[in-house]
Write an enzyme that holds these catalytic residues in place. Sequence first.
Site, PDB file in Angstrom:
ATOM      1  N   ARG A 100      55.857  24.743   8.315  1.00  0.00           N
ATOM      2  CA  ARG A 100      55.423  25.169   7.004  1.00  0.00           C
ATOM      3  C   ARG A 100      55.094  23.595   6.345  1.00  0.00           C
ATOM      4  O   ARG A 100      55.604  22.673   6.727  1.00  0.00           O
ATOM      5  CB  ARG A 100      56.525  25.568   6.025  1.00  0.00           C
ATOM      6  CG  ARG A 100      56.811  26.966   6.333  1.00  0.00           C
ATOM      7  CD  ARG A 100      55.666  27.843   5.561  1.00  0.00           C
ATOM      8  NE  ARG A 100      56.196  29.379   5.772  1.00  0.00           N
ATOM      9  CZ  ARG A 100      55.618  30.217   6.723  1.00  0.00           C
ATOM     10  NH1 ARG A 100      54.888  29.650   7.706  1.00  0.00           N
ATOM     11  NH2 ARG A 100      55.950  31.562   6.722  1.00  0.00           N
ATOM     12  N   GLU A 124      48.878  25.258   0.345  1.00  0.00           N
ATOM     13  CA  GLU A 124      47.797  25.944   0.651  1.00  0.00           C
ATOM     14  C   GLU A 124      47.120  26.980  -0.373  1.00  0.00           C
ATOM     15  O   GLU A 124      47.841  27.448  -1.191  1.00  0.00           O
ATOM     16  CB  GLU A 124      48.224  26.805   1.795  1.00  0.00           C
ATOM     17  CG  GLU A 124      48.706  25.930   2.885  1.00  0.00           C
ATOM     18  CD  GLU A 124      49.550  26.827   3.992  1.00  0.00           C
ATOM     19  OE1 GLU A 124      49.449  27.930   3.943  1.00  0.00           O
ATOM     20  OE2 GLU A 124      50.173  26.277   5.083  1.00  0.00           O
ATOM     21  N   HIS A 160      45.812  27.810   8.299  1.00  0.00           N
ATOM     22  CA  HIS A 160      47.193  28.584   8.593  1.00  0.00           C
ATOM     23  C   HIS A 160      46.865  29.920   9.313  1.00  0.00           C
ATOM     24  O   HIS A 160      46.980  31.006   9.005  1.00  0.00           O
ATOM     25  CB  HIS A 160      47.622  28.910   7.198  1.00  0.00           C
ATOM     26  CG  HIS A 160      49.345  29.395   7.244  1.00  0.00           C
ATOM     27  ND1 HIS A 160      50.005  29.327   6.494  1.00  0.00           N
ATOM     28  CD2 HIS A 160      50.027  30.153   8.321  1.00  0.00           C
ATOM     29  CE1 HIS A 160      51.527  29.723   6.962  1.00  0.00           C
ATOM     30  NE2 HIS A 160      51.214  30.660   7.909  1.00  0.00           N
TER      31      HIS A 160
HETATM   32  C1  8YV Z   1      51.543  34.396   8.526  1.00  0.00           C
HETATM   33  C2  8YV Z   1      53.482  33.002   9.120  1.00  0.00           C
HETATM   34  O1  8YV Z   1      50.477  33.461   8.230  1.00  0.00           O
HETATM   35  O2  8YV Z   1      54.801  34.572  10.262  1.00  0.00           O
HETATM   36  C3  8YV Z   1      54.818  33.720   9.455  1.00  0.00           C
HETATM   37  O3  8YV Z   1      55.835  33.014   8.823  1.00  0.00           O
HETATM   38  O4  8YV Z   1      53.356  31.892   8.560  1.00  0.00           O
HETATM   39  C4  8YV Z   1      52.221  33.801   9.683  1.00  0.00           C
HETATM   40  O5  8YV Z   1      52.612  34.595  10.559  1.00  0.00           O
HETATM   41  C5  8YV Z   1      51.853  34.765   7.004  1.00  0.00           C
HETATM   42  O6  8YV Z   1      53.102  35.198   7.297  1.00  0.00           O
HETATM   43  C6  8YV Z   1      51.144  35.660   6.638  1.00  0.00           C
HETATM   44  O7  8YV Z   1      51.524  36.037   5.202  1.00  0.00           O
END
Ligand code: 8YV
Length: 309
Positions: free
Chosen positions: A228, A257, A275
């Site tokens: 993150r 983002e 991402h």
């Molecule tokens: C996705 C993510 O982009 O699972 C996660 O924590 O960061 C990613 O797999 C995100 O959750 C999409 O909403």
Amino acid sequence: MPDKVLITQRLLKSCEEEILEKFTAVRLYRQDDPEVFLRNHGHEFRAIAGYVADEPLMEMLPNLEMIANFGVGHDGIDLDAARKRSISVTNTPGVLDDAMAEITIGLMIALSRSLLPADRFVRAGKWTKGNYPLQTELKGKKVGIAGLGRIGKEIARRCIAMKMQVAYFGRTRQKDQPYRYYDDPVKMAADCDWLVVATPGGRQTMGLIDDAVLAALGRNGFLVNVARGSVVDEESLVKRLLNGQIAGAALDVFQDEPHVPEELFELENVILSPHQGSATRTTRNAMGRLLVANLEAFFAGRPLPARVI
Ligand code: 8YV
């Protein structure tokens, strides 16, 4: 009887379709005025499918009992607010580890061998005037992984396959892991050529990779962040990249983002990725299926397959 599912954000299309087919569901993001909609219909919903849920939203859903998060990272959900209201939260762990590890290794190879600038070099017709400069390789290098969870472990396995030496930082030593453990990210960064960030997001890891860690990584060190944006002090990172105090960075996540610090756009030793760690069709479909399985279990009164709280 309030038994509806509220889809709060746009999700994977097939996942939304399955939710709409299996449950009585409404897409909040499609309402002309979500606020007015929630005021009039909030009491009808027992579950949320989405990836952001703050306390004001929960306030408007008085019968909410369950939040099915799309993603393994649940830093978009206010867990304290959910706990206070005895709302269960689920996520999608396990199904994205390989995709995350693959993109991490891809970013590392691309960064160490300057694959993106090298491609531009060829396209610009520069190869006919001379060879591209020599680059570094991964073999024999030390990589420190911040966060040796399920994803971190898959990254570690692949780094071993690249003949790297693996170490990790985490809150606790994991006795069954063969890698060297550090209880201090500064010490680990000082000893490593590569620092890979694979921790969860949220309050506990906010700013973990701070200026001191980046200073310890040093001008020959590379940073990869697939976790993150909040985990890394982005301002320090940008400053150090601009001043040549870090060898390079591959970033799949950012603090704000989809906004990315524009100073980075000109730097050849930085890879900017939108991402997309889990963004393969197979993995996203698996995430969608697990989210639906969590909802199904909830409505059937069965144990939740992937409960966070
Ligand atoms: C996705 C993510 O982009 O699972 C996660 O924590 O960061 C990613 O797999 C995100 O959750 C999409 O909403």
